[in-house]
Design an enzyme around this catalytic site. Structure first.
Site, PDB file in Angstrom:
ATOM      1  N   ASP A  25       0.869  -1.160   0.000  1.00 19.76           N
ATOM      2  CA  ASP A  25       0.000   0.000   0.000  1.00 19.76           C
ATOM      3  C   ASP A  25       0.915   1.221   0.000  1.00 19.76           C
ATOM      4  O   ASP A  25       2.043   1.155   0.494  1.00 19.76           O
ATOM      5  CB  ASP A  25      -0.881  -0.037   1.259  1.00 19.76           C
ATOM      6  CG  ASP A  25      -1.675   1.226   1.444  1.00 19.76           C
ATOM      7  OD1 ASP A  25      -2.440   1.585   0.529  1.00 19.76           O
ATOM      8  OD2 ASP A  25      -1.514   1.872   2.494  1.00 19.76           O
ATOM      9  N   ASP A  27       0.017   4.957   0.916  1.00 22.33           N
ATOM     10  CA  ASP A  27      -0.160   5.927   1.997  1.00 22.33           C
ATOM     11  C   ASP A  27      -0.320   5.242   3.349  1.00 22.33           C
ATOM     12  O   ASP A  27      -1.198   4.411   3.534  1.00 22.33           O
ATOM     13  CB  ASP A  27      -1.377   6.808   1.703  1.00 22.33           C
ATOM     14  CG  ASP A  27      -1.234   7.527   0.367  1.00 22.33           C
ATOM     15  OD1 ASP A  27      -0.137   8.032   0.089  1.00 22.33           O
ATOM     16  OD2 ASP A  27      -2.222   7.569  -0.392  1.00 22.33           O
ATOM     17  N   TYR A  36      -5.420  12.697   0.696  1.00 17.01           N
ATOM     18  CA  TYR A  36      -5.626  13.289  -0.634  1.00 17.01           C
ATOM     19  C   TYR A  36      -4.433  14.133  -1.055  1.00 17.01           C
ATOM     20  O   TYR A  36      -4.575  15.245  -1.539  1.00 17.01           O
ATOM     21  CB  TYR A  36      -6.928  14.095  -0.681  1.00 17.01           C
ATOM     22  CG  TYR A  36      -8.119  13.294  -0.227  1.00 17.01           C
ATOM     23  CD1 TYR A  36      -8.559  12.215  -0.968  1.00 17.01           C
ATOM     24  CD2 TYR A  36      -8.766  13.600   0.963  1.00 17.01           C
ATOM     25  CE1 TYR A  36      -9.638  11.452  -0.541  1.00 17.01           C
ATOM     26  CE2 TYR A  36      -9.845  12.845   1.393  1.00 17.01           C
ATOM     27  CZ  TYR A  36     -10.276  11.770   0.634  1.00 17.01           C
ATOM     28  OH  TYR A  36     -11.346  11.012   1.052  1.00 17.01           O
ATOM     29  N   THR A  67      -2.740   0.902  -4.607  1.00 22.95           N
ATOM     30  CA  THR A  67      -3.202   2.040  -3.827  1.00 22.95           C
ATOM     31  C   THR A  67      -4.552   2.564  -4.283  1.00 22.95           C
ATOM     32  O   THR A  67      -4.789   2.714  -5.481  1.00 22.95           O
ATOM     33  CB  THR A  67      -2.143   3.173  -3.849  1.00 22.95           C
ATOM     34  OG1 THR A  67      -2.605   4.278  -3.086  1.00 22.95           O
ATOM     35  CG2 THR A  67      -1.809   3.631  -5.260  1.00 22.95           C
ATOM     36  N   CYS A 102      -6.367   2.483  -8.015  1.00 26.24           N
ATOM     37  CA  CYS A 102      -7.806   2.658  -8.147  1.00 26.24           C
ATOM     38  C   CYS A 102      -8.109   4.141  -7.947  1.00 26.24           C
ATOM     39  O   CYS A 102      -7.849   4.690  -6.889  1.00 26.24           O
ATOM     40  CB  CYS A 102      -8.573   1.830  -7.122  1.00 26.24           C
ATOM     41  SG  CYS A 102     -10.352   2.154  -7.181  1.00 26.24           S
TER      42      CYS A 102
END
Length: 189
Positions: A25, A27, A36, A67, A102
């Site tokens: 992953d 973040d 964001y 991610t 995604c």
């Protein structure tokens, strides 16, 4: 099934052999989570990220990123900002063999957004490896759930945002990225 827990090194051997690929992953796992994030100057690797990736790269094990980036669908970050942040991750941590991203919002109902298996399956296919030979390392339950749904193994590296129920449900946990990598390699350094 009772989860495997580790808290000190040397780590316990992984239940099976070395993985054909390890997916991370982004973040909260490879880099500090900035919600964001569209600003590449705010990218900061987590401790041990470079060392963990180095262990895998020295062994020739492909590494990738899976991610969720719903900020694109929500209009909070532009595609170019996303690409700039990902480029910065690679500048700091080295190149990744695959990126699976995604860009959908949770309400879109796509098959790629974790905890769905789509990103893991996509990355495994692009690497040419069976999902069952892939390990996914992440900081929240949806990372481990995506691995499970794809038939891959998941390792949770909890952070302050990881819910206790996610830790209890994880099949394997590690206190940091380097320990997680050593766990899936059976303790090899």
């Amino acid at each position: 099934m009772k989860p495997t827990r580790i808290s000190t090194t040397p780590c316990r051997p992984a239940p099976v052999g070395w993985p054909a690929a390890v997916l991370f992953d982004r973040d909260g796992t490879l880099v500090h989570d900035v919600p964001y994030n569209g600003d590449a100057t705010r990218v900061r690797p987590v401790p041990a990220a470079e060392a963990a990736l180095g262990v895998l790269r020295r062994r020739g094990i492909p590494v990738g990123v899976v991610t969720n980036q719903s900020g694109v669908a929500r209009g909070l970050i532009a595609e170019e900002q996303l690409r700039a942040v990902n480029r910065r991750v690679e500048e700091l941590l080295g190149p990744f063999d695959v990126w699976a991203i995604c860009r959908h919002a949770p309400e879109d109902g796509c098959a790629c957004r974790k905890p769905a298996p789509g990103l893991v399956l996509q990355a495994a296919a692009r690497l040419g490896v069976p999902p069952a030979e892939v390990v996914v390392i992440g900081d929240i339950g949806s990372d481990v759930d995506a691995a499970r749904a794809a038939g891959a193994r998941g390792v949770l590296v909890p952070t302050p945002v990881t819910r206790p129920a996610e830790v209890l449900a994880a099949p394997m946990t590690a206190p940091d990225l380097l320990t997680a990598v050593l766990l899936v390699l059976g303790g090899a350094r």
